[in-house]
Design an enzyme around this catalytic site. Sequence first.
Site, mmCIF file in Angstrom:
data_model
loop_
_atom_site.group_PDB
_atom_site.id
_atom_site.type_symbol
_atom_site.label_atom_id
_atom_site.label_comp_id
_atom_site.label_asym_id
_atom_site.label_seq_id
_atom_site.Cartn_x
_atom_site.Cartn_y
_atom_site.Cartn_z
ATOM 1 N N THR A 1 4.367 2.511 -7.225
ATOM 2 C CA THR A 1 5.004 1.920 -6.050
ATOM 3 C C THR A 1 4.304 0.628 -5.644
ATOM 4 O OG1 THR A 1 5.316 2.238 -3.669
ATOM 5 C CG2 THR A 1 3.558 3.512 -4.670
ATOM 6 N N ASP A 2 5.039 -0.256 -5.012
ATOM 7 C CA ASP A 2 4.408 -1.489 -4.500
ATOM 8 C C ASP A 2 3.479 -1.171 -3.324
ATOM 9 O OD1 ASP A 2 6.298 -0.916 -2.508
ATOM 10 O OD2 ASP A 2 7.270 -2.873 -2.573
ATOM 11 N N GLU A 3 3.564 0.056 -2.787
ATOM 12 C CA GLU A 3 2.708 0.407 -1.654
ATOM 13 C C GLU A 3 1.230 0.447 -2.043
ATOM 14 O OE1 GLU A 3 4.185 3.456 1.013
ATOM 15 O OE2 GLU A 3 6.229 3.060 0.370
ATOM 16 N N TYR B 1 -0.307 8.732 1.068
ATOM 17 C CA TYR B 1 0.665 8.634 -0.034
ATOM 18 C C TYR B 1 0.287 7.498 -0.969
ATOM 19 C CZ TYR B 1 4.778 6.890 -2.505
ATOM 20 O OH TYR B 1 5.619 6.401 -3.485
ATOM 21 N N LYS C 1 -1.048 7.457 -4.954
ATOM 22 C CA LYS C 1 -0.359 6.756 -6.049
ATOM 23 C C LYS C 1 -1.300 5.757 -6.718
ATOM 24 C CE LYS C 1 3.497 7.037 -7.065
ATOM 25 N NZ LYS C 1 4.197 7.976 -8.021
#
Length: 340
Positions: free
Chosen positions: A125-127, A153, A157
């Site tokens: 994810t870009d998060e 979260y 990741k």
Amino acid sequence: MTVIVTGGAGFIGGNFVYHMLEKYPKYKIVCVDALTYAGNMETLDGAMKNPQFEFVKADIADRDAVYALFEKCKPDYVVNFAAESHVDRSITNPDIFLRTNVIGTGVLMDACRKYGIKRFHQVSTDEVYGDLPLDKPELFFTEETPLHTSSPYSASKAGADLLVNAYNRTYKLPVTISRCSNNYGPYHFPEKLIPLMIANALNDKPLPVYGKGENVRDWLYVKDHCEAIDLILHNGKDGEVYNIGGHNERTNLEVVKTILRELGKPESLITYVTDRPGHDMRYAIDPTKINRELGWLPATRFDDGIKLTIKWYLDNRKWWENILAGEYQNYYEKMYGSGN
Ligand code: NAD
Ligand code: TYD
């Protein structure tokens, strides 16, 4: 070719299963999913009768189950979508995020090492890049942006991404990683912004906007995402990271107002609620690398994708009404209060 798709009873994995069955009718697609609250067999209804498709209920962190599966089906490719994916849930219960997202990824890669594999692809994810400030629209996430996470979260990741890189370098496991922006489209679980707002608007319930609604997300239509993963799996370079997304930034308030307008519902349904702790301000992807190396760019503009998505939710009421009627109701009441 045999492809294991983990998390295929979820939102993006389910769309990817359909993408692969349609585009590669000779491939065998094996979906592995633990069927958590986010997994839904109704999502896979259209695949179950396909002789090229197989569903296996298993937890990716269960080493014995994963090894037994690899022993049996000898996959060529593994695409790992399985994850705990909701930021708000990670704030109240981080443990399960570490188990599935980090340990689960490690177990899958150990199985890949033991049984041999052409490619392990990690859906990230870009998060993992943290967030960008609202007042610097010229900034974007590239693959070189340092990892700098905000929520349990995104931290889990990022932990998985680092482990994938380590297995590539230490054990020469063939891997790729993709980091995408916020997806939207069919089969999106109604705890996430877009489907939640569509469902609430259709039920004339308040639309809970966190803070001032000024946070920006770069919306990626799920079918464009599936196309990008397919390209990376087949043509991406070993050990590389590819960002997926770009050019579809909207504030949350813009998204919510668009949904209300499309459904002919009043803006008075918008309710501002307490902000998410540690709430990331802006995500925005620079897709130069995947465009240059693999020729991919998002094909669906947000204004078109949101119409397609709303139509899907109107045409598939049973799919999301079944979710709203079930255990999810308890989560909603805890999260937003029973008055909403
Ligand atoms: P989702 O929550 O809709 O689906 C996750 C699926 O994984 C579910 O079917 C669930 O049952 C399964 N699962 C959970 N724990 C498992 C376990 N231990 N073993 C086996 N299966 C398990 O998620 P999604 O939105 O489809 O996201 C898929 C992937 O894409 C995730 O890795 C997520 O981090 C990533 N991602 C999603 C978005 C997005 O906008 N949805 C954006 C960036 C990255
Ligand atoms: P979400 O769909 O949870 O994705 P993510 O947190 O991974 O970006 O949320 C998207 C944006 O919408 C995020 O800024 C939080 C906001 N949001 C609301 O304002 N209200 C809600 O009820 C939800 C679920 C999200």
